[in-house]
Design an enzyme around this catalytic site. Structure first.
Site, mmCIF file in Angstrom:
data_model
loop_
_atom_site.group_PDB
_atom_site.id
_atom_site.type_symbol
_atom_site.label_atom_id
_atom_site.label_comp_id
_atom_site.label_asym_id
_atom_site.label_seq_id
_atom_site.Cartn_x
_atom_site.Cartn_y
_atom_site.Cartn_z
ATOM 1 N N HIS A 17 19.508 86.961 16.266
ATOM 2 C CA HIS A 17 19.803 87.646 17.535
ATOM 3 C C HIS A 17 21.314 87.685 17.775
ATOM 4 O O HIS A 17 21.867 88.718 18.151
ATOM 5 C CB HIS A 17 19.159 86.906 18.716
ATOM 6 C CG HIS A 17 17.660 86.920 18.751
ATOM 7 N ND1 HIS A 17 16.909 85.803 18.955
ATOM 8 C CD2 HIS A 17 16.772 87.945 18.613
ATOM 9 C CE1 HIS A 17 15.620 86.117 18.965
ATOM 10 N NE2 HIS A 17 15.507 87.412 18.751
ATOM 11 N N LYS A 41 3.314 86.296 27.552
ATOM 12 C CA LYS A 41 3.658 85.464 26.396
ATOM 13 C C LYS A 41 3.831 84.023 26.858
ATOM 14 O O LYS A 41 4.506 83.752 27.846
ATOM 15 C CB LYS A 41 4.965 85.960 25.768
ATOM 16 C CG LYS A 41 4.779 87.148 24.846
ATOM 17 C CD LYS A 41 6.003 87.320 23.954
ATOM 18 C CE LYS A 41 5.873 88.531 23.065
ATOM 19 N NZ LYS A 41 7.083 88.777 22.272
ATOM 20 N N ARG A 90 14.193 93.913 11.044
ATOM 21 C CA ARG A 90 14.218 93.006 9.891
ATOM 22 C C ARG A 90 13.525 93.641 8.705
ATOM 23 O O ARG A 90 14.159 94.042 7.747
ATOM 24 C CB ARG A 90 13.541 91.673 10.239
ATOM 25 C CG ARG A 90 14.396 90.765 11.066
ATOM 26 C CD ARG A 90 13.607 89.704 11.751
ATOM 27 N NE ARG A 90 12.684 90.289 12.708
ATOM 28 C CZ ARG A 90 12.030 89.614 13.609
ATOM 29 N NH1 ARG A 90 12.130 88.310 13.652
ATOM 30 N NH2 ARG A 90 11.241 90.205 14.473
ATOM 31 N N SER A 129 12.012 83.825 16.125
ATOM 32 C CA SER A 129 11.884 82.753 17.117
ATOM 33 C C SER A 129 10.611 81.955 16.866
ATOM 34 O O SER A 129 10.590 80.734 17.013
ATOM 35 C CB SER A 129 11.828 83.336 18.532
ATOM 36 O OG SER A 129 13.006 84.021 18.824
HETATM 37 P P1 ADP Z 1 10.550 90.699 21.160
HETATM 38 O O1 ADP Z 1 11.581 91.381 22.011
HETATM 39 O O2 ADP Z 1 9.756 91.662 20.327
HETATM 40 O O3 ADP Z 1 9.715 89.667 21.866
HETATM 41 P P2 ADP Z 1 12.556 88.946 19.988
HETATM 42 O O4 ADP Z 1 13.034 88.423 21.287
HETATM 43 O O5 ADP Z 1 12.229 87.923 18.946
HETATM 44 O O6 ADP Z 1 11.317 89.905 20.036
HETATM 45 O O7 ADP Z 1 13.655 89.910 19.381
HETATM 46 C C1 ADP Z 1 14.393 90.855 20.110
HETATM 47 C C2 ADP Z 1 14.968 91.858 19.141
HETATM 48 O O8 ADP Z 1 15.746 91.200 18.146
HETATM 49 C C3 ADP Z 1 13.931 92.662 18.356
HETATM 50 O O9 ADP Z 1 14.430 93.968 18.187
HETATM 51 C C4 ADP Z 1 13.841 91.971 17.027
HETATM 52 O O10 ADP Z 1 13.433 92.848 15.996
HETATM 53 C C5 ADP Z 1 15.291 91.547 16.849
HETATM 54 N N1 ADP Z 1 15.420 90.395 15.956
HETATM 55 C C6 ADP Z 1 14.747 89.232 16.010
HETATM 56 N N2 ADP Z 1 15.114 88.403 15.003
HETATM 57 C C7 ADP Z 1 16.029 89.091 14.274
HETATM 58 C C8 ADP Z 1 16.760 88.805 13.074
HETATM 59 N N3 ADP Z 1 16.600 87.651 12.421
HETATM 60 N N4 ADP Z 1 17.609 89.743 12.613
HETATM 61 C C9 ADP Z 1 17.735 90.920 13.278
HETATM 62 N N5 ADP Z 1 17.073 91.256 14.383
HETATM 63 C C10 ADP Z 1 16.230 90.359 14.891
#
Ligand code: ADP
Length: 163
Positions: A17, A41, A90, A129
């Protein structure tokens, strides 16, 4: 003003992130990282805790602000007068969901909210996460997944949950 929102759960924020935040902050004059308050969630950290982690991690990035929201992203973006959402991609597994979400947001906002995708840096391609939480639940090493201060907070939360 060229502004964007990076929405997500960030439960917890990972180095993946943070990498997207730093790269998006170079592309936009103003970036708001916003924690989605999704009651559906079952989160490890409260929204306030996630906001405070993001604030600490981005304190040196002058054009980044941290916020939270609930409800539809298009309504939040409209209130803020922002027309771009940033998301990270990803693997192909992210693509289908992200494509659908981006198209839905464009349809619902009548074209007012578009999505910009940044592809993950390869060293973070495996990071999520949920895997951080799974590893930490078994007291595994998450030092390569999250900043040091976040790792401490995750282990602390896991200990609290076990009590
Ligand atoms: P969500 O919003 O779907 O609950 P997250 O909070 O985990 O998911 O992720 C927010 C955004 O960050 C999403 O677009 C996700 O694809 C991206 N993201 C999560 N982990 C990574 C990573 N390791 N590398 C690049 N982008 C990521």
């Amino acid at each position: 003003m060229n502004a964007a929102i990076y929405p997500g759960s960030f439960d917890p924020m990972t180095l993946g992130h943070l990498d997207i935040i730093k790269r998006a902050a170079r592309m936009f004059d103003d970036l708001t990282v916003s924690v989605l308050d999704n009651k559906a969630k079952n989160a490890l950290f409260s929204v306030e805790e996630r906001v405070s982690i993001l604030k600490e991690a981005t304190k040196d990035l002058d054009n980044v602000t941290v916020d939270s929201f609930n409800g539809l992203l298009i309504d939040y973006a409209r209130q803020k007068g922002v027309h771009i959402s940033v998301r990270g991609l990803r693997a192909i597994t992210d693509f289908e969901y992200e494509l659908q979400t981006a198209q839905t947001n464009r349809m619902l906002s009548k074209g007012a909210l578009d999505t910009v995708f940044l592809t993950t840096s390869l060293e973070y391609a495996y990071l999520s996460s949920s895997s951080v939480k799974e590893i930490a639940a078994f007291e595994g090493d998450i030092s390569q997944c999250v900043p040091g201060f976040v790792a401490e907070l995750v282990y602390e939360k896991m200990r609290e949950k076990k009590l």
